[in-house]
Design a protein around this motif. Structure first.
Motif, short mmCIF file in Angstrom:
data_model
loop_
_atom_site.label_atom_id
_atom_site.label_comp_id
_atom_site.label_asym_id
_atom_site.label_seq_id
_atom_site.Cartn_x
_atom_site.Cartn_y
_atom_site.Cartn_z
N GLN A 18 0.80 -1.23 0.00
CA GLN A 18 0.00 0.00 0.00
C GLN A 18 0.84 1.28 0.00
O GLN A 18 0.50 2.24 -0.73
CB GLN A 18 -0.98 -0.02 1.19
CG GLN A 18 -1.99 1.10 1.18
CD GLN A 18 -1.52 2.33 1.95
OE1 GLN A 18 -0.76 2.20 2.91
NE2 GLN A 18 -1.98 3.51 1.52
N ILE B 116 1.80 2.24 -3.54
CA ILE B 116 0.72 2.86 -4.30
C ILE B 116 0.52 4.30 -3.85
O ILE B 116 0.46 5.23 -4.66
CB ILE B 116 -0.59 2.07 -4.13
CG1 ILE B 116 -0.40 0.59 -4.50
CG2 ILE B 116 -1.71 2.69 -4.95
CD1 ILE B 116 -1.60 -0.28 -4.18
N GLY C 44 -8.40 4.42 -11.20
CA GLY C 44 -8.35 3.05 -10.72
C GLY C 44 -7.31 2.86 -9.62
O GLY C 44 -7.50 2.06 -8.70
N VAL C 45 -6.23 3.64 -9.71
CA VAL C 45 -5.18 3.54 -8.70
C VAL C 45 -5.67 4.04 -7.35
O VAL C 45 -5.44 3.40 -6.32
CB VAL C 45 -3.93 4.35 -9.14
CG1 VAL C 45 -2.86 4.28 -8.06
CG2 VAL C 45 -3.39 3.82 -10.45
N SER C 46 -6.36 5.18 -7.33
CA SER C 46 -6.86 5.71 -6.07
C SER C 46 -7.92 4.80 -5.47
O SER C 46 -7.96 4.61 -4.24
CB SER C 46 -7.43 7.12 -6.28
OG SER C 46 -8.50 7.12 -7.21
N LEU C 47 -8.76 4.21 -6.30
CA LEU C 47 -9.77 3.27 -5.78
C LEU C 47 -9.10 2.04 -5.19
O LEU C 47 -9.48 1.56 -4.11
CB LEU C 47 -10.72 2.86 -6.91
CG LEU C 47 -11.81 1.85 -6.53
CD1 LEU C 47 -12.70 2.39 -5.42
CD2 LEU C 47 -12.64 1.47 -7.77
N LEU C 48 -8.08 1.52 -5.89
CA LEU C 48 -7.34 0.37 -5.36
C LEU C 48 -6.70 0.70 -4.03
O LEU C 48 -6.79 -0.08 -3.07
CB LEU C 48 -6.27 -0.06 -6.37
CG LEU C 48 -5.30 -1.16 -5.90
CD1 LEU C 48 -6.05 -2.45 -5.64
CD2 LEU C 48 -4.20 -1.38 -6.95
N ASP C 49 -6.06 1.86 -3.95
CA ASP C 49 -5.42 2.27 -2.71
C ASP C 49 -6.42 2.37 -1.57
O ASP C 49 -6.17 1.89 -0.46
CB ASP C 49 -4.71 3.61 -2.91
CG ASP C 49 -4.16 4.16 -1.61
OD1 ASP C 49 -3.26 3.53 -1.03
OD2 ASP C 49 -4.64 5.22 -1.15
N TYR C 50 -7.56 2.98 -1.83
CA TYR C 50 -8.58 3.14 -0.78
C TYR C 50 -9.10 1.79 -0.31
O TYR C 50 -9.25 1.55 0.90
CB TYR C 50 -9.73 4.01 -1.29
CG TYR C 50 -10.80 4.22 -0.25
CD1 TYR C 50 -10.61 5.12 0.79
CD2 TYR C 50 -11.98 3.50 -0.29
CE1 TYR C 50 -11.58 5.30 1.76
CE2 TYR C 50 -12.97 3.68 0.67
CZ TYR C 50 -12.76 4.58 1.70
OH TYR C 50 -13.72 4.76 2.67
N LEU C 51 -9.36 0.89 -1.25
CA LEU C 51 -9.87 -0.44 -0.87
C LEU C 51 -8.85 -1.22 -0.05
O LEU C 51 -9.19 -1.90 0.92
CB LEU C 51 -10.25 -1.22 -2.13
CG LEU C 51 -11.46 -0.71 -2.91
CD1 LEU C 51 -11.67 -1.51 -4.19
CD2 LEU C 51 -12.71 -0.74 -2.05
N VAL C 52 -7.57 -1.10 -0.43
CA VAL C 52 -6.52 -1.76 0.35
C VAL C 52 -6.47 -1.19 1.76
O VAL C 52 -6.33 -1.93 2.74
CB VAL C 52 -5.15 -1.61 -0.35
CG1 VAL C 52 -4.03 -2.11 0.56
CG2 VAL C 52 -5.13 -2.39 -1.66
#
Length: 437
Positions: A364, A367, A387-395
């Motif tokens: 994390q 990212i 997509g990167v910010s969404l991935l980071d938030y979900l992680v």
């Protein structure tokens, strides 16, 4: 592909995946490892240290000639300042305790290079792992496996080999206090030892000092022990440099991830924006110490030596969750205690959670720092901006969930110890009555 923009990130993620797999194999098939390690514990510990600390250091920094990054670079600057005879806080920047820079300057007399700090810190880490294994040897049936697992975990590997972190020293101090817990003047010496830790390591240790106040037998002597170290230190620092010694307090001026604030900010930013980050940090610090102190008061009867490991995990676990300036790598403070105090090999579900948390805490920051420039999510639009910010938030959400599960597991462990103590007391009382009759 996201990580292919940075070759170092690729290597870090690949190594973390391999280490995570190795950790799972050790937990899933423990018997072959027991047969291999148990007859020769010294070889197991030294072998793990050499294979997972020294050899990677040689490959990364001597053969591949990588320059140290992250905290290692910052540590070297303060070590160099101390090495050159500078005055901490006045002549060089330091967010650590006044003596820390001078301590880590010692290896510079052998090799004046930032790289030397990594094996220097790793030796301290090995000593703490060895001492922890010795302490739990009679308490945990797989203590040696836990020591090997500690070296294997991706987060501890990265924290040491790539960042030369010192936070595991806090637990080392806790181990030292166990030697004084049952002595006549134990509370006094526990106070002195924790006071020295604030002079040598860093002031963040205060987060555990208040809960310990409610845990020790003699609170007056404990405070006296802290004062015997703290008051002369403050006087000397003030006489030497004025209020410059307050520099470590500035370290709380940055938003970090993951924590409850970072994952709730998209829908609570209006509330968070009403206070400054410093105020928010102060509120969360008070909340952390208050919650941990409640646990110390409620379960004080378990005794210092028995309760402290769980209280240590609980305190820093809550701290990570509540403190908006607490980075995920603070797990390194108490990861070793989690393994020896909470993890049993048969509890594969919990083991998988710990391995996943370790892996995510390595991935994390890559990212968030490299690809998102440490952005905060002030609304849902910023979360779905890419997509990167969404991935980071979900992680981050998963990490916070795993941290919450870890804190709950710790609290459940404390309650289990309490019930066992109550049953033991009731059994003893019943036996005593039977003998009288």
């Amino acid at each position: 592909m996201l990580f292919f923009e940075d070759s170092v990130s690729i290597v870090k993620v690949a190594i973390s995946l391999l280490l995570s797999l190795a950790c799972w194999l050790l937990i899933r098939f423990p018997e072959p490892f027991r047969k291999l390690f148990n007859p020769r514990p010294g070889l197991a510990l030294w072998g793990s240290f050499i294979a997972l600390r020294i050899i990677p250091f040689i490959i990364v920094y001597l053969i591949m000639d990588f320059d140290p990054r992250s905290d290692t670079e910052f540590f070297y600057k303060k070590a160099l300042g101390a090495f050159n005879g500078g005055m901490v806080y006045r002549d060089f920047l330091s967010y650590h305790a006044p003596l820390f820079g001078y301590l880590i300057s010692l290896p510079l007399y052998l090799w004046n290079n930032a790289r030397v700090l990594i094996p220097f810190m790793a030796i301290f880490e090995l000593a703490i792992v060895w001492a922890t294994w010795r302490y739990y040897q009679s308490k945990h049936p797989d203590a040696l496996l836990m020591a090997v697992l500690y070296f294997l975990l991706p987060m501890t590997f990265v924290a040491m080999v790539l960042s030369s972190e010192e936070d595991v020293w806090f637990w080392g101090v806790g181990l030292i206090t166990f030697a004084y817990a049952k002595r006549t003047q134990g509370s006094l010496w526990i106070g002195v030892i924790w006071g020295l830790s604030m002079v040598v390591i860093k002031s963040m240790i205060i987060v555990i000092l208040i809960p310990v106040f409610f845990l020790v037998d003699n609170k007056v002597k404990y405070v006296l022990g802290l004062a015997l170290v703290g008051i002369p230190t403050i006087v000397i620092l003030y006489l030497l440099m004025g209020d410059a010694f307050l520099m470590p307090l500035q370290h709380s001026g940055y938003h970090m991830t993951p924590n409850i604030v970072s994952v709730t900010r998209p829908f609570l930013s209006g509330i968070y924006n009403l206070v400054t980050l410093t105020q928010l940090n102060s509120i969360s610090l008070l909340m952390t110490m208050a919650l941990a102190s409640v646990a110390a008061i409620r379960y004080k009867h378990l005794g210092y030596e028995r309760l402290f490991p769980s209280l240590f995990i609980l305190t820093f676990g809550i701290f990570m969750l509540l403190q908006p300036s607490a980075p995920g790598f603070y797990l390194y403070i108490y990861m070793i205690v989690v393994l020896f105090e909470l993890l049993q090999v048969r509890d594969r579900s919990f083991a998988l959670q710990l391995i996943a948390l370790n892996f995510l805490l390595v991935v994390q920051p890559i990212i968030w720092v490299i690809y998102l420039d440490m952005k905060n999510y002030d609304d849902w639009h910023s979360v779905f901006a890419s997509g990167v910010s969404l991935l980071d938030y979900l992680v981050q959400v998963v990490e916070v969930g795993l941290l919450l599960a870890l804190v709950w597991k710790t609290f459940t462990h404390i309650k289990t110890m309490d019930r066992a103590t109550s049953r033991s007391y009731a059994s003893t009382l019943s036996t005593g009555r039977s003998s009288l009759s």
